[in-house]
Design an enzyme around this catalytic site. Structure first.
Site, PDB file in Angstrom:
ATOM      1  NE  ARG A  86      -3.532   2.716   1.343  1.00  0.00           N
ATOM      2  CZ  ARG A  86      -4.343   3.071   2.335  1.00  0.00           C
ATOM      3  NH1 ARG A  86      -4.708   2.184   3.237  1.00  0.00           N
ATOM      4  NH2 ARG A  86      -4.811   4.294   2.394  1.00  0.00           N
ATOM      5  NE  ARG A  95      -8.055   3.388  -0.779  1.00  0.00           N
ATOM      6  CZ  ARG A  95      -8.005   4.262   0.223  1.00  0.00           C
ATOM      7  NH1 ARG A  95      -8.029   3.857   1.453  1.00  0.00           N
ATOM      8  NH2 ARG A  95      -7.962   5.548  -0.029  1.00  0.00           N
ATOM      9  CG  ASP A  98      -8.264   1.171   3.647  1.00  0.00           C
ATOM     10  OD1 ASP A  98      -7.649   2.205   3.360  1.00  0.00           O
ATOM     11  OD2 ASP A  98      -9.020   1.069   4.629  1.00  0.00           O
ATOM     12  CG  ASP A 100     -10.375   1.563   7.466  1.00  0.00           C
ATOM     13  OD1 ASP A 100      -9.273   2.135   7.516  1.00  0.00           O
ATOM     14  OD2 ASP A 100     -11.203   1.748   6.554  1.00  0.00           O
TER      15      ASP A 100
HETATM   16  O1  GSY Z   1     -12.058   3.274   3.740  1.00  0.00           O
HETATM   17  C1  GSY Z   1     -11.827   2.169   2.961  1.00  0.00           C
HETATM   18  C2  GSY Z   1     -11.431   2.546   1.567  1.00  0.00           C
HETATM   19  N1  GSY Z   1     -12.590   2.944   0.765  1.00  0.00           N
HETATM   20  C3  GSY Z   1     -13.559   2.153   0.265  1.00  0.00           C
HETATM   21  C4  GSY Z   1     -13.836   0.787   0.363  1.00  0.00           C
HETATM   22  O2  GSY Z   1     -13.107  -0.015   0.997  1.00  0.00           O
HETATM   23  N2  GSY Z   1     -14.951   0.344  -0.290  1.00  0.00           N
HETATM   24  C5  GSY Z   1     -15.766   1.169  -0.994  1.00  0.00           C
HETATM   25  N3  GSY Z   1     -16.825   0.651  -1.598  1.00  0.00           N
HETATM   26  N4  GSY Z   1     -15.538   2.500  -1.086  1.00  0.00           N
HETATM   27  C6  GSY Z   1     -14.445   2.980  -0.464  1.00  0.00           C
HETATM   28  N5  GSY Z   1     -14.018   4.235  -0.387  1.00  0.00           N
HETATM   29  C7  GSY Z   1     -12.907   4.201   0.358  1.00  0.00           C
HETATM   30  S1  GSY Z   1     -11.950   5.588   0.752  1.00  0.00           S
END
Ligand code: GSY
Length: 169
Positions: A86, A95, A98, A100
């Site tokens: 990443r 990315r 990710d 979280d």
């Molecule tokens: O915060 C996680 C990264 N992220 C995502 C994700 O994991 N999935 C979707 N569908 N939209 C996202 N926007 C972000 S930023």
């Protein structure tokens, strides 16, 4: 010794081999000292939230128990992100992976480097829908159950379970 805490971690990928990236991240979580992976939700195809002109994501949620502190657990997630390549590009942009920290027991933390429960958890179908598969009765910020909130959010945001994506490993 206060015992292990149950925590939930959201995983997403929208670059490269997305499924492979998620599987690799789960494998690394299984190997992480102080972390025990209990359950992994199925994979979901999800529409990008935030920046919408980027490829579709694959998302899942992992339930762990851990003896790590919230910050130690966060450091472990950041290490896995780094090891999987990443790089911090455009904010909210595409990315490889990710991770979280969504929930850490019933703790609330509001610090510059860490906010738990995750501040946008309750707005995101890509988090709440897989979370509700693991813990439908869990009470989320706002006092609503994961299952009830998942039903609400999926009316407005595209999320679709990937067939055959149960985690038998
Ligand atoms: O915060 C996680 C990264 N992220 C995502 C994700 O994991 N999935 C979707 N569908 N939209 C996202 N926007 C972000 S930023």
């Amino acid at each position: 010794m206060s015992g292990a805490v149950t925590a939930y971690i959201g995983l997403g990928s929208n670059r490269g081999d997305r499924e492979q990236n998620l599987r690799q991240a789960v494998r690394m979580l299984r190997e992480a000292p102080g972390v025990t992976v209990r359950r992994v939700a199925p994979l979901y195809r999800t529409a990008p939230v935030g920046v919408t002109d980027q490829p579709e994501f694959l998302n899942t949620v992992v339930e762990v128990t851990t003896i790590l502190s919230p910050r130690e657990l966060l450091a472990c997630l950041l290490t896995i992100e780094k090891l999987l390549g990443r790089t911090r590009g455009r904010r909210w942009g595409p990315r490889v992976i990710d991770l979280d920290l969504l929930l850490y027991g019933t703790e609330s933390i509001n610090a510059p480097d860490l906010v738990v429960p995750h501040p946008r958890l309750a707005e995101r179908a890509f988090v709440v829908v897989p979370l509700a598969e693991l813990a439908p009765g869990l009470t989320l910020p706002g006092g609503i159950s994961a299952a009830a909130l998942a039903a609400e959010l999926r009316k407005k945001q595209f999320v679709e379970r990937v067939k055959g994506s149960d985690w038998a490993e």
